[in-house]
Design a protein around this motif. Sequence first.
Motif, short mmCIF file in Angstrom:
data_model
loop_
_atom_site.label_atom_id
_atom_site.label_comp_id
_atom_site.label_asym_id
_atom_site.label_seq_id
_atom_site.Cartn_x
_atom_site.Cartn_y
_atom_site.Cartn_z
N ILE A 136 0.98 -0.94 -0.04
CA ILE A 136 0.00 0.16 -0.05
C ILE A 136 0.48 1.51 0.52
O ILE A 136 1.01 2.32 -1.01
N GLU A 137 1.77 0.60 0.97
CA GLU A 137 2.68 2.10 1.02
C GLU A 137 3.43 2.64 -0.16
O GLU A 137 3.63 3.65 -0.93
N GLY A 142 2.61 5.83 -6.22
CA GLY A 142 2.28 5.71 -7.39
C GLY A 142 2.94 4.25 -8.43
O GLY A 142 2.32 4.45 -9.60
N SER A 143 2.89 3.64 -7.34
CA SER A 143 3.25 2.47 -7.79
C SER A 143 1.89 1.36 -8.29
O SER A 143 0.59 1.54 -7.96
N VAL A 146 1.64 -5.09 -9.35
CA VAL A 146 2.71 -5.89 -9.17
C VAL A 146 3.83 -5.48 -9.36
O VAL A 146 4.60 -6.04 -8.42
N PRO A 147 4.00 -4.17 -9.34
CA PRO A 147 5.74 -4.26 -9.21
C PRO A 147 5.30 -3.80 -7.90
O PRO A 147 6.56 -4.18 -7.21
N ALA A 148 4.87 -3.50 -7.02
CA ALA A 148 4.58 -2.75 -5.57
C ALA A 148 5.20 -4.02 -4.73
O ALA A 148 5.98 -4.47 -4.06
N PHE A 149 4.11 -5.49 -5.46
CA PHE A 149 4.31 -6.08 -4.51
C PHE A 149 5.80 -7.00 -5.17
O PHE A 149 6.78 -7.40 -4.04
N VAL A 150 6.66 -6.84 -5.81
CA VAL A 150 8.62 -7.67 -6.46
C VAL A 150 8.54 -6.76 -6.02
O VAL A 150 9.86 -7.17 -5.15
N ALA A 151 8.71 -5.40 -5.52
CA ALA A 151 9.68 -4.86 -4.88
C ALA A 151 9.35 -4.73 -3.81
O ALA A 151 10.36 -4.56 -2.14
N ASN A 152 8.20 -5.60 -2.77
CA ASN A 152 8.81 -6.01 -1.70
C ASN A 152 8.57 -6.84 -1.01
O ASN A 152 8.86 -7.64 0.33
N ILE A 153 9.18 -8.17 -2.55
CA ILE A 153 9.93 -9.34 -2.37
C ILE A 153 11.08 -9.49 -1.12
O ILE A 153 11.07 -10.47 -0.37
#
Length: 193
Positions: A136-137, A142-143, A146-153
């Motif tokens: 969510i952050e 602005g993400s 899917v990119p937000a999820f990948v960045a949090n892996i």
Amino acid sequence: MESKKKAFSLYDIVMIGLMAAVVFVVTMFLSIRIPTPTGTTMIKLANAFVLLCGLLLGPVRGGLAAGIGSMIFDLMTPEYAPEAWITFLRFFLMAWLCGVIAYAGAAAAKKFARNLVACLAGAVFSSLLYMLKGIIELMIGGSALVPAFVANIPKLMTSPPNIVIAVVVAMALLPALQKAMNSTSFGRHIAEK
């Protein structure tokens, strides 16, 4: 029909403060900080003590102890200070859920299988909230999803070890801590009514 309000006694307040201090100290000194592109994450022993708060003190008292101790750590760490209120909610809910399950049906956290389920539920729920918060952050920034999820892996990679450590340590320490608490008059005063 009269209903009695459950007020916190001085014993309850002292125990909430004591367990909050334990959660704070364990978070501060018994954790491994891991920098990631989306922020620092930790492998820590503190989650076990958050679960123990719920198991030893029940849902509300345990939730307060866990939330306050975790929030104080955040307030004393500049990187985490802006999110202290979220941390309070996350760890309050983790200990609260554990306590609700462990104390349901007058079990009073005395049944091994129920305690194990309570610990697993609390730890997994907390990890899901952690994952959701990170996604969510980034989406607010602005993400896309899917990119937000990948960045949090990279941050999410600490969740499985944290869950295992928390459940194993909490279940290992619980019998000894319950026995110690029940052998004192102080412990009997804070027993869930």
